[in-house]
Design a protein around this motif. Structure first.
Motif, PDB file in Angstrom:
ATOM      1  N   LEU A  40       0.854  -1.180   0.000  1.00 14.26           N
ATOM      2  CA  LEU A  40       0.000   0.000   0.000  1.00 14.26           C
ATOM      3  C   LEU A  40       0.895   1.237   0.000  1.00 14.26           C
ATOM      4  O   LEU A  40       2.031   1.187   0.485  1.00 14.26           O
ATOM      5  N   MET A 156      -1.388   0.692  -6.418  1.00  8.72           N
ATOM      6  CA  MET A 156      -0.985   0.075  -5.151  1.00  8.72           C
ATOM      7  C   MET A 156      -1.024  -1.447  -5.234  1.00  8.72           C
ATOM      8  O   MET A 156      -1.812  -2.007  -5.978  1.00  8.72           O
ATOM      9  N   GLU A 179      -4.028  -7.957  -5.360  1.00 11.18           N
ATOM     10  CA  GLU A 179      -5.361  -8.326  -4.879  1.00 11.18           C
ATOM     11  C   GLU A 179      -6.003  -9.428  -5.702  1.00 11.18           C
ATOM     12  O   GLU A 179      -6.510 -10.403  -5.165  1.00 11.18           O
TER      13      GLU A 179
ATOM     14  N   ASP B 102     -10.098  -4.133   1.698  1.00 12.18           N
ATOM     15  CA  ASP B 102      -9.897  -3.073   0.713  1.00 12.18           C
ATOM     16  C   ASP B 102      -9.965  -1.734   1.437  1.00 12.18           C
ATOM     17  O   ASP B 102     -11.040  -1.262   1.791  1.00 12.18           O
ATOM     18  N   SER B 104      -8.923   1.180   0.234  1.00 13.29           N
ATOM     19  CA  SER B 104      -8.687   2.264  -0.726  1.00 13.29           C
ATOM     20  C   SER B 104      -9.527   3.510  -0.435  1.00 13.29           C
ATOM     21  O   SER B 104      -9.120   4.621  -0.761  1.00 13.29           O
ATOM     22  N   TRP B 105     -10.696   3.307   0.192  1.00 15.24           N
ATOM     23  CA  TRP B 105     -11.538   4.454   0.557  1.00 15.24           C
ATOM     24  C   TRP B 105     -10.736   5.501   1.341  1.00 15.24           C
ATOM     25  O   TRP B 105     -10.858   6.704   1.116  1.00 15.24           O
ATOM     26  N   TYR B 107      -7.636   6.284   1.158  1.00 16.77           N
ATOM     27  CA  TYR B 107      -6.754   7.073   0.299  1.00 16.77           C
ATOM     28  C   TYR B 107      -7.539   8.124  -0.479  1.00 16.77           C
ATOM     29  O   TYR B 107      -7.032   9.205  -0.771  1.00 16.77           O
ATOM     30  N   GLU B 108      -8.787   7.801  -0.808  1.00 12.47           N
ATOM     31  CA  GLU B 108      -9.632   8.768  -1.514  1.00 12.47           C
ATOM     32  C   GLU B 108     -10.016   9.913  -0.584  1.00 12.47           C
ATOM     33  O   GLU B 108     -10.067  11.070  -0.992  1.00 12.47           O
TER      34      GLU B 108
END
Lengths: 605, 246
Positions: A40, A156, A179, B102, B104-105, B107-108
């Motif tokens: 990440l 990432m 992933e 996950d 990723s939220w 990072y947004e």
């Protein structure tokens, strides 16, 4: 074969300090940038850097200058360094540090409110800008937060398997996302490697799973040259107990703050062997060493702050001769400073907070009360991809490298603190020159046949289920082999045995298998990482056999001492036309006259 | 040698179940070691995210016996090994596979927060002056390793799933670091109130309790931000002034 295609002007592989800094610079130059990270964003190994970044700001001792930093770096590298890189590094590091502050980094302060600097091994003056003992986290977060507002495309948890070429030039890369295991094709006019080190080739290491020599191996297979691969830094102080944390780093900052090394007899054994090159810079009493760490400008530094290669060997000597600690290390004592400082325990917790927590939580030890047990751990590779000092371009057009993956700055041994500054100085340069290169180029043509072949190779371990060998087991064997035969103390017989064993292991790696499917499958990922670890391990071993002297981090018990000829020689590795590894010696050009004078002056004082 | 059982959640975004794995336990081991041992011995394709293994990168967040933890910093001798140790992924984010979520939220969300905007340099050489005490207040927040355990435990995200109108403790800490940086000149109060949902936090301090960096999230970051919002947007006097001005 299915894959997604992405196009960028500049593709940066690796998102630690160097990769982020390169991406920020290239993006600021107005080209489109893709940034690939194996983990990440913000988790790369830079986060583990503790002590600080070396830059001759002169905030704590105004006698410091780029010239002194340059001379210290060359001395630490035993003069095998690329002197032009050492010059650029020393000159540009202060601006790179100040720039971080402009982007939001919050450094520790001097009394008059400027950036504070601390002592570190091999640096003549307090030079390391720092934030407690979590400087790397501050750096990576600052660059990451600055970069996300620049429109950099971040990929990432994505690993690159191979670089793609159009004729001589690198025009992209092919990889998979962690992933789902889906393939990705990256087309780019320039590629910057910033993928870090090779620590996972060894059993005891401070490096995480990511550091499998990817960039070194990608560059090698793409036809680039590697230099100085025999020089592996074994950091003197890693944790030795409990077993599960063996190798985790204990910052040199502990010694910078007054921590001392003792053997089982309680002796400060570092006073017993001080190299000639450092005799006039080293304290000759415990008292002088202590007052140096407390900022006395007339005192000389304690022998605990000699260069890492030397400290590591002294520790090995103590352990081998039976004066080690119960779990096979030596003692690193910071608690003793309580006898000198009224609020010692609080001072330790404030200056070394993450060390305090690390030992408290992982070893059940309170470092303000009890000495730590420490021993050497594989930490850093000085060698790497050969680059042009100014532009950071490798010997392959369009392929750049910066940070640990690049060779040259550090010669035979790296000084602590010179890594973070290296990442900034040469990350910026790589980004700048890669962007300029990309602007001058037409997009290259990606060879579909090469892409298909790489994809098939990547899937082979999964196709082989039930008929091959498990990837983890092969990696363990490689690590055992490198640790025992290509480690801190080397000799010809063991190195040749290691080379034979590597060749046998390579045959088994060809049959590596991975169970399961392509989703987040670290068994499969390890199988692919082995493709990189193997040539890198071979490069280290071949170079170590060739260099028949002891210099910096390369110690040969069958060739003790330095050799004048070898002091002017660097070892260069590349892949031959037949696919076999080729090794040659090359004479290092002498430093420019003015730099030579700086070196000579420094040797007098 | 002692053996212990680990009840590990296996599955993906469509569902899954717990599976028991028994492995040998040695002195000093942490939960992540046990997971790796299981992975090497009997579940080669077990998905787990990790990196530094020293509590510095914040990758290996999971729930151990129901508690949000970094697996690399949770020693087995702190757990009852007579019972199976349950290990499952964080609940506030979608599952990718097994123990991997996950995230990723997060990072947004960060991209939506106004970046650091320093005042002009204090000195001619382009540098600033700052007292150590001022630096320290911000440094507490900048210790954050982005493990997102505070996000995982926060009921606004975990139970009410208000990800679209609430940025969570991690990003209040991030905002506080910017707002309290003596060099920063940007103002984030409006967004904090209207877009980032600072009002949803009802100060139960769950985030503070799970923070592996021991950041006093609620008291030092969120409450001061709430106070700024109130002072600026809801203070009756300044409200009146605003009415007159407009």
């Amino acid at each position: 074969m299915d894959y997604q295609t992405f196009e960028h002007d500049v593709l940066v592989i690796g998102a630690g300090g160097a990769g982020l800094r390169a991406a920020v610079e290239a993006s600021a130059a107005g080209v489109s940038v893709g940034l690939v990270c194996k983990s990440l964003l913000g988790k790369a190994h830079t986060v583990m850097a503790e002590g600080g970044m070396a830059a001759a700001l002169g905030n704590v001792d105004d006698r410091d200058s780029w010239q002194t930093h340059f001379a210290d770096t060359m001395r630490g590298g035993q003069y095998l360094n690329n002197w032009r890189m050492a010059e650029l590094h020393a000159k540009e590091a202060p601006d790179r540090v100040r720039e971080l502050e402009a982007w939001g980094a919050v450094f520790d302060r001097t009394r008059d409110g400027r950036i504070l600097q601390r002592n570190f091994g091999g640096h003549k003056y307090p030079r390391l800008a720092h934030v407690g003992d979590r400087t790397g986290l501050e750096m990576i977060r600052t660059l990451q937060d600055h970069g996300v507002h620049q429109g950099i495309d971040v990929h990432m948890e994505c690993t690159v398997v191979e670089l793609l070429k159009d004729g001589e030039r690198v025009v992209g890369a092919f990889g998979y996302d962690r992933e789902r295991g889906r393939f990705r094709l990256f087309k780019a006019k320039a590629v910057v490697l910033a993928s870090g080190g090779i620590g996972r080739a060894f059993k005891v290491t401070s490096n995480s799973w990511e550091y499998t020599g990817d960039g070194q191996a990608l560059a090698y297979r793409a036809g680039a040259e590697l230099i100085d691969m025999e020089f592996i830094q074994f950091h003197p102080t890693g944790m030795v107990w409990p077993p599960s944390v063996k190798g985790i780093l204990v910052t040199e900052g502990v010694r910078g703050e007054g921590g001392v090394l003792r053997n089982s007899e309680g002796r400060r054994f570092m006073f017993d062997d001080i190299p000639d090159l450092y005799k006039h810079q080293t304290a000759d009493s415990e008292e002088e060493g202590w007052i140096y760490t407390q900022g006395d400008k007339n005192a000389r530094r304690p022998p605990e702050l000699l260069t890492r290669d030397h400290v590591a060997r002294c520790i090995v000597r103590e352990i081998k001769e039976g004066r080690g600690s119960p779990h096979g290390g030596v003692f690193l004592d910071i608690a003793w400073i309580k006898s000198r400082l009224p609020n010692g325990a609080e001072h330790i917790r404030k200056k070394l907070p993450s060390m305090y927590h690390q030992f408290k939580q992982l070893a059940g030890i309170d470092i303000t009360e009890t000495p730590m047990e420490v021993g050497p751990t594989t930490h850093y590779v000085m060698g790497g991809v050969r680059v042009d000092a100014d532009s950071q371009m490798s010997t392959v057009p369009g392929l750049f490298a910066a940070g640990e993956v690049a060779g040259g700055l550090n010669g035979a041994n790296r000084l602590g603190g010179n890594s973070l500054s290296d990442l900034l100085v040469f990350g910026k340069r790589a980004g700048e020159y890669a962007a300029a290169f990309a602007r001058d180029q037409q997009a290259g043509v990606v060879d579909e046949g090469q892409v298909e072949a790489v994809a098939r190779t990547a899937l082979e371990p999964l196709d082989r289920q039930g008929s091959g060998e498990a990837s983890y087991q092969l990696q363990y064997e490689l690590q055992d082999l490198m640790q025992s035969q290509v480690g801190i103390v080397r000799n010809d017989a063991e190195l040749r045995q290691a080379l034979d064993s590597l060749q046998r292991l390579q045959e088994r790696v060809k049959r590596v298998e991975a169970q399961g499917n392509r989703e987040y499958n670290s068994g499969w990922h390890t199988a692919l990482d082995l493709r990189n670890l193997m040539p890198v391990a071979e490069a280290v071993t071949r170079s170590a056999i060739e260099r028949q002297e002891s210099r910096g981090a390369h110690f040969r018990e069958d060739h003790l001492g330095k050799d004048e000829e070898w002091g002017k020689t660097t070892l260069v590795i590349r892949q031959g036309a037949d696919g076999a590894m080729e090794l040659r010696r090359e004479t290092i050009p002498p430093p420019r006259e003015d730099l030579q004078r700086i070196i000579e002056e420094s040797q007098k004082s | 040698m002692a053996r212990a059982t680990f009840r590990i959640w296996r599955g993906n975004d469509e569902g899954g179940d717990y599976q028991d794995y028994t492995t040998e336990v040695t002195e000093g081991m942490v939960v992540l070691d046990a997971v790796h041992q299981v992975q090497a011995e009997s579940a080669n394709d077990l998905a787990v995210r990790w990196n530094c293994k020293a509590g510095k990168c914040g990758s290996c967040s999971a729930e151990v016996n129901g508690h949000p933890k970094l697996m690399c910093m949770t020693r087995l001798n702190s757990l009852n090994l007579d019972e199976p140790v349950t290990i499952e992924p964080m609940k506030a984010f979608p599952t990718v596979r097994d123990l991997v979520t996950d995230v990723s939220w997060n990072y947004e969300v960060k991209k939506r927060i106004k970046p650091f905007t320093p005042r002009p340099p204090d000195a001619e050489d382009g540098t600033w002056r700052m007292q150590q005490s001022d630096a320290e207040r911000v440094q507490e927040f900048r210790k954050c390793i982005e493990c997102f355990l505070c996000q995982d435990v926060c009921h606004v995200l975990r139970d009410h799933r208000l990800h679209h109108e609430f940025i969570g403790p991690r990003f209040f800490v991030y905002s506080a670091a910017l707002e309290m940086n003596p060099l920063d000149t940007a103002d984030r109060t409006e967004e904090l109130a209207n877009d980032f949902g600072v009002g949803y936090c009802n100060i139960t301090k769950c985030c503070t309790k799970v923070c592996p960096e021991e950041i006093t999230i609620t008291d030092n970051a969120i409450i001061p931000l709430k106070e700024r919002v109130v002072d600026k947007l809801y203070d009756p006097l300044s409200r009146l002034l605003r009415v007159f001005r407009s």
